[in-house]
Design an enzyme around this catalytic site. Structure first.
Site, PDB file in Angstrom:
ATOM      1  N   HIS A  18      15.847  55.670 -73.923  1.00  0.00           N
ATOM      2  CA  HIS A  18      14.693  54.985 -73.336  1.00  0.00           C
ATOM      3  C   HIS A  18      15.014  54.446 -71.941  1.00  0.00           C
ATOM      4  O   HIS A  18      15.944  53.670 -71.770  1.00  0.00           O
ATOM      5  CB  HIS A  18      14.300  53.832 -74.268  1.00  0.00           C
ATOM      6  CG  HIS A  18      13.000  53.188 -73.956  1.00  0.00           C
ATOM      7  ND1 HIS A  18      12.815  51.820 -74.025  1.00  0.00           N
ATOM      8  CD2 HIS A  18      11.802  53.701 -73.602  1.00  0.00           C
ATOM      9  CE1 HIS A  18      11.560  51.529 -73.728  1.00  0.00           C
ATOM     10  NE2 HIS A  18      10.926  52.651 -73.456  1.00  0.00           N
ATOM     11  N   GLU A  45      14.009  59.344 -71.373  1.00  0.00           N
ATOM     12  CA  GLU A  45      12.623  58.980 -71.108  1.00  0.00           C
ATOM     13  C   GLU A  45      12.589  58.160 -69.835  1.00  0.00           C
ATOM     14  O   GLU A  45      13.490  57.343 -69.592  1.00  0.00           O
ATOM     15  CB  GLU A  45      12.055  58.177 -72.282  1.00  0.00           C
ATOM     16  CG  GLU A  45      10.591  57.816 -72.178  1.00  0.00           C
ATOM     17  CD  GLU A  45      10.334  56.445 -71.552  1.00  0.00           C
ATOM     18  OE1 GLU A  45       9.153  56.091 -71.381  1.00  0.00           O
ATOM     19  OE2 GLU A  45      11.309  55.731 -71.253  1.00  0.00           O
ATOM     20  N   ASP A  47       9.614  56.416 -66.670  1.00  0.00           N
ATOM     21  CA  ASP A  47       8.237  56.076 -66.316  1.00  0.00           C
ATOM     22  C   ASP A  47       8.001  56.466 -64.866  1.00  0.00           C
ATOM     23  O   ASP A  47       8.775  56.108 -63.984  1.00  0.00           O
ATOM     24  CB  ASP A  47       8.008  54.573 -66.465  1.00  0.00           C
ATOM     25  CG  ASP A  47       8.287  54.093 -67.878  1.00  0.00           C
ATOM     26  OD1 ASP A  47       7.486  54.397 -68.764  1.00  0.00           O
ATOM     27  OD2 ASP A  47       9.324  53.416 -68.091  1.00  0.00           O
ATOM     28  N   HIS A  60       8.352  51.066 -64.445  1.00  0.00           N
ATOM     29  CA  HIS A  60       7.536  50.847 -65.639  1.00  0.00           C
ATOM     30  C   HIS A  60       6.306  50.014 -65.352  1.00  0.00           C
ATOM     31  O   HIS A  60       5.175  50.395 -65.665  1.00  0.00           O
ATOM     32  CB  HIS A  60       8.368  50.187 -66.738  1.00  0.00           C
ATOM     33  CG  HIS A  60       7.571  49.892 -67.974  1.00  0.00           C
ATOM     34  ND1 HIS A  60       6.858  48.716 -68.141  1.00  0.00           N
ATOM     35  CD2 HIS A  60       7.352  50.618 -69.097  1.00  0.00           C
ATOM     36  CE1 HIS A  60       6.241  48.732 -69.314  1.00  0.00           C
ATOM     37  NE2 HIS A  60       6.530  49.884 -69.904  1.00  0.00           N
ATOM     38  N   GLU A 120       7.074  59.755 -68.857  1.00  0.00           N
ATOM     39  CA  GLU A 120       5.853  59.031 -69.192  1.00  0.00           C
ATOM     40  C   GLU A 120       5.080  58.783 -67.897  1.00  0.00           C
ATOM     41  O   GLU A 120       5.593  58.157 -66.968  1.00  0.00           O
ATOM     42  CB  GLU A 120       6.130  57.701 -69.886  1.00  0.00           C
ATOM     43  CG  GLU A 120       4.821  56.993 -70.230  1.00  0.00           C
ATOM     44  CD  GLU A 120       4.980  55.632 -70.870  1.00  0.00           C
ATOM     45  OE1 GLU A 120       3.997  54.862 -70.859  1.00  0.00           O
ATOM     46  OE2 GLU A 120       6.084  55.331 -71.374  1.00  0.00           O
TER      47      GLU A 120
END
Length: 251
Positions: A18, A45, A47, A60, A120
């Site tokens: 993450h 992952e 953002d 994020h 993401e």
């Protein structure tokens, strides 16, 4: 009788780090991805959102103050300004001076090392579709000719619609923090390859429904051994975790 949907090919590892390395390094910085890799992770992952002049970069929050030396809405600033911010000092003195990476910076790192990526799409409010289009177009350009492209996910259907329009061949996943009305139909309309849920939402019936529709079942953010074992038993396909120091991705 209609044919049963077929699951799209799935070449991604089960374990996903993450924001690079969870909380062990400043999130969404190259330092975090390098640390996650040092713990054996091969998929990350991140953002991604847009600067005011359309550069996809990693962050994020909509605002800058939690994880950088800046203030205000990140998407209101040009990349020339964002690139000068300190994105590491908030986490620890040893990471002071760490920069915000562009999506291209991270792509180069992943491609050079054969790592996998879940991007993401995290748009500034009001820029959902454009962010999806630009991020997907950039991802398609950067991964052109590669066998395994990044997985594009978002909580925002408009962002995924933009991604589908810009780069229909890239796999997409709908992120869910609740099973809101119409989520299944939305995922199907967007041609999603995966549903990425808050891990507590999964149960046997839901996993079966998602798999029967030809989609994969992924979970965020799993930081406890009991939760990981429960999700394995349910037959889910991927786990996003902060605890790169606890879980071995070889398992």
């Amino acid at each position: 009788m209609s044919a049963k949907p077929r699951a799209q090919p799935w070449a991604y590892p089960r374990w996903i780090a993450h924001r690079g390395a969870g909380k062990l390094a400043p999130e969404n910085t190259l330092a975090a991805f390098r640390l996650g890799a040092q713990h054996g992770y091969r998929m990350f992952e991140c953002d991604a959102k847009l600067s005011a002049d359309g550069v996809p970069f990693l962050l994020h929050d909509a605002t800058l103050q939690r994880t950088t030396s800046g203030q205000g809405v990140a998407g209101d600033l040009a990349w020339s300004v964002l690139s000068q911010l300190d994105a590491g000092a908030w986490h620890s003195r040893s990471h002071a001076g760490e920069a915000l990476p562009t999506l291209e910076n991270l792509a180069r790192f992943c491609l050079a090392n054969d790592y996998f990526l879940n991007i993401e799409i995290k748009p500034t409010p009001g820029a959902e579709r454009r962010t999806g289009e630009v991020v997907a177009h950039e991802a398609a350009r950067l991964w052109a000719g590669r066998a395994v492209p990044p997985l594009l996910t978002s909580f925002q259907p408009d962002a995924l619609a933009g991604a589908m329009h810009a780069a229909p061949a890239l796999p997409r996943g709908l992120l869910l923090d609740s099973l809101r009305e119409g989520w299944f139909e939305t995922a199907q309309a967007l041609g999603c390859a995966a549903i990425v849920c808050n891990f507590s939402l999964w149960n046997e019936e839901l996993v079966r429904r998602v798999h029967a529709a030809g989609m994969r079942a992924l979970s965020y953010t799993v930081n406890d051994e009991w939760a990981a074992q429960w999700l394995f038993a349910l037959g889910t396909d991927g786990i996003i975790t902060d605890r790169v120091d606890l879980f071995s991705p070889a398992n």
